[in-house]
Design a protein around this motif. Structure first.
Motif, PDB file in Angstrom:
ATOM      1  N   SER A 194      53.014  32.960  56.223  1.00  0.00           N
ATOM      2  CA  SER A 194      52.119  33.100  57.339  1.00  0.00           C
ATOM      3  C   SER A 194      50.689  32.188  57.151  1.00  0.00           C
ATOM      4  CB  SER A 194      51.844  34.357  58.033  1.00  0.00           C
ATOM      5  OG  SER A 194      51.130  35.033  57.278  1.00  0.00           O
ATOM      6  N   ASP A 195      50.026  31.985  58.000  1.00  0.00           N
ATOM      7  CA  ASP A 195      48.617  31.304  58.036  1.00  0.00           C
ATOM      8  C   ASP A 195      47.737  32.815  57.284  1.00  0.00           C
ATOM      9  OD1 ASP A 195      49.616  29.221  59.097  1.00  0.00           O
ATOM     10  OD2 ASP A 195      48.396  29.530  61.071  1.00  0.00           O
ATOM     11  N   PHE A 196      46.875  32.173  56.555  1.00  0.00           N
ATOM     12  CA  PHE A 196      45.875  32.950  55.662  1.00  0.00           C
ATOM     13  C   PHE A 196      44.267  32.631  56.237  1.00  0.00           C
ATOM     14  CE2 PHE A 196      43.366  34.417  52.465  1.00  0.00           C
ATOM     15  CZ  PHE A 196      43.852  35.873  51.920  1.00  0.00           C
ATOM     16  N   MET A 197      43.582  33.592  56.271  1.00  0.00           N
ATOM     17  CA  MET A 197      42.302  33.507  56.550  1.00  0.00           C
ATOM     18  C   MET A 197      41.537  34.476  55.938  1.00  0.00           C
ATOM     19  SD  MET A 197      40.466  33.872  60.242  1.00  0.00           S
ATOM     20  CE  MET A 197      38.699  33.782  60.595  1.00  0.00           C
ATOM     21  N   ASP A 198      40.269  34.102  55.243  1.00  0.00           N
ATOM     22  CA  ASP A 198      39.215  34.839  54.999  1.00  0.00           C
ATOM     23  C   ASP A 198      37.994  34.592  55.630  1.00  0.00           C
ATOM     24  OD1 ASP A 198      37.115  36.070  53.614  1.00  0.00           O
ATOM     25  OD2 ASP A 198      37.535  35.364  51.659  1.00  0.00           O
ATOM     26  N   PRO A 199      37.334  35.517  56.401  1.00  0.00           N
ATOM     27  CA  PRO A 199      36.398  35.125  57.552  1.00  0.00           C
ATOM     28  C   PRO A 199      35.057  35.291  57.040  1.00  0.00           C
ATOM     29  CG  PRO A 199      37.119  37.356  58.078  1.00  0.00           C
ATOM     30  CD  PRO A 199      38.045  36.908  56.915  1.00  0.00           C
ATOM     31  N   MET A 200      35.027  35.762  55.818  1.00  0.00           N
ATOM     32  CA  MET A 200      33.618  35.895  55.057  1.00  0.00           C
ATOM     33  C   MET A 200      33.780  35.568  53.674  1.00  0.00           C
ATOM     34  SD  MET A 200      32.467  39.511  56.797  1.00  0.00           S
ATOM     35  CE  MET A 200      32.581  39.697  58.369  1.00  0.00           C
ATOM     36  N   PHE A 258      42.557  29.259  55.440  1.00  0.00           N
ATOM     37  CA  PHE A 258      41.369  28.704  55.909  1.00  0.00           C
ATOM     38  C   PHE A 258      40.185  29.996  55.933  1.00  0.00           C
ATOM     39  CE2 PHE A 258      43.928  29.858  59.372  1.00  0.00           C
ATOM     40  CZ  PHE A 258      43.012  30.572  60.273  1.00  0.00           C
ATOM     41  N   GLY A 259      38.889  29.418  55.667  1.00  0.00           N
ATOM     42  CA  GLY A 259      37.878  30.445  55.455  1.00  0.00           C
ATOM     43  C   GLY A 259      36.626  30.121  56.241  1.00  0.00           C
ATOM     44  N   PHE A 260      35.901  31.092  56.375  1.00  0.00           N
ATOM     45  CA  PHE A 260      34.531  30.845  57.262  1.00  0.00           C
ATOM     46  C   PHE A 260      33.455  31.494  56.370  1.00  0.00           C
ATOM     47  CE2 PHE A 260      36.874  31.438  61.734  1.00  0.00           C
ATOM     48  CZ  PHE A 260      37.304  30.023  61.635  1.00  0.00           C
ATOM     49  N   ASP A 261      32.296  31.038  56.416  1.00  0.00           N
ATOM     50  CA  ASP A 261      31.012  31.647  55.969  1.00  0.00           C
ATOM     51  C   ASP A 261      30.068  31.104  56.544  1.00  0.00           C
ATOM     52  OD1 ASP A 261      30.779  33.686  53.126  1.00  0.00           O
ATOM     53  OD2 ASP A 261      28.768  32.631  54.086  1.00  0.00           O
ATOM     54  N   LYS A 262      28.995  32.054  57.172  1.00  0.00           N
ATOM     55  CA  LYS A 262      27.757  31.714  57.979  1.00  0.00           C
ATOM     56  C   LYS A 262      26.766  31.085  56.981  1.00  0.00           C
ATOM     57  CE  LYS A 262      25.161  35.999  58.617  1.00  0.00           C
ATOM     58  NZ  LYS A 262      24.525  36.838  59.485  1.00  0.00           N
ATOM     59  N   SER A 263      27.058  31.157  55.680  1.00  0.00           N
ATOM     60  CA  SER A 263      25.996  30.603  54.942  1.00  0.00           C
ATOM     61  C   SER A 263      26.343  29.376  54.490  1.00  0.00           C
ATOM     62  CB  SER A 263      25.748  31.382  53.696  1.00  0.00           C
ATOM     63  OG  SER A 263      25.051  30.662  52.485  1.00  0.00           O
TER      64      SER A 263
END
Length: 386
Positions: A194-200, A258-263
């Protein structure tokens, strides 16, 4: 045919079962779980394989002698009696580290010193030459483990902890340990389907470990060195054969990571680390605030992350954890979301009922790995309120 011998793989609290399963799947014999360790039997080639391929091991030890001790003199005498010429030349270098569970022996540095003295004295008395001490790159790293009156002397086959994979060039504040990240992903049951995500995503550790799990890439291919490479019986041909056989078992991956970070600085570091790990074809990273995002598409999403705890960063905990729950509930249908936290109080503010809680430790912090199932459609409300 190489001779089999018993080894001990060390791990983090709560990962013993994962490590046992990894060892069994790799082909280890007589696998037995302990506390923060798993013992097993294999040959020299398997020792190389375990160091290269295990995701949840921090170290592989090769026990060479066990004896009873009641005093420091017992320790010195027993270590002195051992034939160290099998493992080291008198011109070589050593380092000793100790772990103790004893009321009699309480100073690990002193025990390490005493063990080192016995080894070098033995060489000096027999050859007139003594090995030197090299704490960074010794030819032989010796591990002493004293449990009450039982002393185990082992050779450290790994050297630096196996969480130091070799791909991480840059880190953020309080980066997650690579072994911890891999173990969390494995405990979450993600299998690359499946798709994998790390939001931070911070410095990208969770993303890199997820990609290696998905593609069955050995986690320690990029390490500069293992301790056994300095041993007298180091077999580079055998090592390369093992390495090649592991690489032949990698597999294709057909989903997204995919991943996100606000920094912005974290995003830059994460991209550098992922590129250094040669995993950038599988992973995309964006500068985003998770609380302002929503899920794209309908297909199942698997999320694993390591939010700030309060011990690490100055944030308003109640509001932060409430935002995690609100964002998941409103913007991420058809998602299995897992995160680890040591802030047990903050869990109450997520506003969702976890379907699983797993007790772990992050360094010395008592922690929980939590699973939240966010349903699409009519089931959406099932986990909405505590």
């Amino acid at each position: 045919m190489e001779e089999n011998f018993r080894m001990v793989a060390k791990t983090l609290f709560g990962f013993e079962e994962l490590l046992s399963k990894e060892l069994t799947q790799l082909g280890a014999r007589e696998v037995k779980s302990g506390v923060r360790n798993v013992s097993f039997v294999g040959d020299k080639g398997f020792m190389y394989k375990a160091n290269l391929a295990l995701r949840t091991a921090t170290k592989i030890l090769k026990p060479i002698h066990t004896f009873r001790i009641r005093s420091e003199k017992d320790l010195y005498d027993q270590v002195y009696r051992m034939d160290w010429s099998n493992y080291l030349k008198s011109s070589g270098s050593i380092a000793v580290d100790s772990t103790l569970n004893s009321t009699v022996f309480t100073h690990s540095l002193y025990i390490s010193q005493k063990t080192k003295d016995a080894i070098v004295d033995k060489f000096r008395d027999e050859t007139g030459e003594r090995p030197s001490v090299d704490l960074k790159f010794p030819d032989l790293k010796v591990n002493v483990h004293i449990d009450r009156e039982t002393c185990n002397i082992s050779l450290d086959t790994s050297g630096d902890s196996l969480h130091k994979r070799g791909y991480k060039m840059a880190t953020n504040i309080a980066p997650i340990n690579e072994v911890l990240a891999a173990g969390l992903i494995m405990l979450s049951g993600w299998d690359g389907q499946s798709d994998f995500m790390d939001p931070m995503c911070g410095s990208g550790t969770m993303l890199a470990e997820a990609a290696m799990i998905a593609c069955n890439i050995p986690p320690n291919l990029m390490r500069k060195e293992f301790a056994f490479e300095r041993w007298q019986d180091w077999d580079v041909e055998l090592f390369e054969k093992i390495e090649e056989s592991l690489l032949n078992k990698t597999r294709d991956f057909h989903y997204k990571i995919f991943g996100f970070d606000k920094s912005p600085s974290a995003v830059t570091k994460a991209k550098d680390n992922v590129k250094n790990a040669h995993l950038d074809e599988f992973i995309s990273i964006k500068h985003e605030d998770f609380f302002k995002t929503q899920k794209g598409g309908d297909r199942k999403l698997h999320m694993v992350f390591n939010p700030p705890y309060g011990e690490r960063l100055d944030i308003e905990m109640e509001e932060f954890y409430k935002n995690i729950g609100d964002t998941l509930k409103q913007n991420y249908p058809n998602t299995d979301a897992w995160f680890i936290t040591s802030n047990i109080e903050a869990i109450k503010h997520v506003g969702l009922r976890p379907s699983r809680k797993i007790h772990l430790k992050n360094a010395k912090l008592e922690s929980r790995l939590l699973k939240y199932e966010i349903y699409a459609g009519s089931k959406k409300g099932k986990y909405m309120n505590k």
